[in-house]
Write a protein that holds these residues in place. Structure first.
Motif, short mmCIF file in Angstrom:
data_model
loop_
_atom_site.label_atom_id
_atom_site.label_comp_id
_atom_site.label_asym_id
_atom_site.label_seq_id
_atom_site.Cartn_x
_atom_site.Cartn_y
_atom_site.Cartn_z
N ASN A 111 40.92 1.95 41.77
CA ASN A 111 40.76 3.37 41.45
C ASN A 111 41.89 3.84 40.55
OD1 ASN A 111 38.38 3.90 42.99
ND2 ASN A 111 39.61 3.89 44.84
N GLY A 112 43.08 3.28 40.75
CA GLY A 112 44.23 3.67 39.95
C GLY A 112 44.09 3.31 38.48
N VAL A 113 43.59 2.11 38.19
CA VAL A 113 43.48 1.71 36.79
C VAL A 113 42.44 2.56 36.06
CG1 VAL A 113 41.80 -0.16 37.16
CG2 VAL A 113 43.32 -0.24 35.19
N ARG A 114 41.40 3.02 36.76
CA ARG A 114 40.46 3.94 36.11
C ARG A 114 41.17 5.25 35.75
NH1 ARG A 114 37.41 3.08 40.52
NH2 ARG A 114 37.12 5.32 40.86
N CYS A 115 42.04 5.72 36.65
CA CYS A 115 42.79 6.94 36.36
C CYS A 115 43.77 6.72 35.20
CB CYS A 115 43.52 7.42 37.61
SG CYS A 115 42.43 8.12 38.87
N VAL A 116 44.39 5.56 35.15
CA VAL A 116 45.27 5.25 34.02
C VAL A 116 44.49 5.30 32.71
CG1 VAL A 116 46.61 3.40 32.93
CG2 VAL A 116 46.96 3.93 35.34
N ALA A 117 43.28 4.72 32.72
CA ALA A 117 42.46 4.72 31.50
C ALA A 117 42.10 6.14 31.08
CB ALA A 117 41.20 3.89 31.73
N ALA A 118 41.70 6.98 32.04
CA ALA A 118 41.37 8.38 31.71
C ALA A 118 42.61 9.14 31.23
CB ALA A 118 40.76 9.06 32.93
#
Length: 282
Positions: free
Chosen positions: A77-84
């Motif tokens: 979930n964190g890497v998706r937030c990093v991407a956004a």
């Protein structure tokens, strides 16, 4: 010192994101715990830093720390937030594939929209020594003594170690009792995220995860990947599965050994802020 941050979440799994592209990560473990306190700090399941890449094949690096100040190797979930976050910062375009370095292995992210991200999480690792999990020989099921119970688990690494327990009744009291014990079990040298999964059919799973260093969370991206991978290894689910967590649903796609696993889900901004790092900590 005023620490600027972004508060984000991926289907309820919440994060504080720090921009460390121009300076070194500024906090130690004590400061991380203070920032993560939900009563006197900002509160988060994990803290994320966006930094220059160490690996020249990657565009950026992201660091991960649990709320107790301990480091983590991966966070889906964190890497998706990093991407956004990178997209909002103008560093990542919608539809663009970008390789980002994590504390474990690089991942490839692609924005499907401003708030929806798909991530190549790599191939699941089942070899016990690489998880690491103490056992004499590899299998798709293991018995493990937890408190007064013997559980049957599957184990896998998705960049961090996971133990997966299949339940017929998702509301069994065993889940709440066994999660913290399984996360800190001595057979997992680095601890483990403990996932409790109820298969609904071959394309839908219900999941709750007790994360090492963070406790029960509303969602765990690598936990969703791990649950699907363990059941796929046993031939019990199809190649595309919806994983229902308390905070929302993730789609996990994996065609089996020799293929990488993809995770797709939302990434949401909550607010921006500044946190005054206590003077005694600076």
């Amino acid at each position: 010192m005023q620490l600027r941050f972004s508060k984000m979440h991926g289907i309820g799994n919440d994060f504080v994101v720090l921009d460390c592209r121009q300076h070194e990560f500024p906090l130690d473990a004590v400061q991380i715990r203070a920032l993560g306190d939900r009563h006197t700090g900002v509160g988060f399941d994990q803290l994320l830093s966006v930094e220059p890449a160490r690996d020249p094949s990657c565009a950026f690096y992201y660091g991960i720390w649990n709320a107790d100040g301990s480091p983590s190797g991966q966070c889906g979930n964190g890497v998706r937030c990093v991407a956004a976050w990178l997209h909002r910062a103008g560093a990542l375009a919608i539809g663009e594939n970008v390789r980002i370095e994590s504390p474990s292995d690089p991942v490839i992210v692609r924005l499907l929209g401003a708030h929806e991200v798909t991530v190549d999480m790599g191939e699941p690792i089942f070899e016990p020594a690489r998880i690491p999990f103490e056992v004499a020989a590899a299998a798709d099921r293991y018995d493990i003594r937890v408190g007064n119970e013997t559980l049957e688990i599957g184990v896998v690494s998705m960049g961090n170690p996971h133990a997966v327990v299949v339940l017929d009744d998702f509301h069994e009291p065993l889940r709440m009792q066994s999660g913290p014990l399984l996360s800190t079990h001595e057979r997992f040298a680095q601890g483990a995220n403990a996932g409790f999964v109820q298969p609904l059919d071959r394309t839908r799973l219900r999941l709750r995860v007790h994360e090492r260093g963070a406790g029960w969370t509303l969602a765990c991206g690598t936990g969703a990947c791990a649950a699907m991978a363990v059941l796929h290894q046993r031939g019990e689910v199809d190649d595309s599965v919806a994983v229902e967590l308390p905070g929302g649903t993730l789609r996990i796609d994996w065609a089996g050994p020799g293929h990488t696993l993809w995770m797709t889900g939302a990434a949401t901004f909550a607010f921006e802020g500044e946190w005054p790092v206590p003077a005694a900590m600076t």
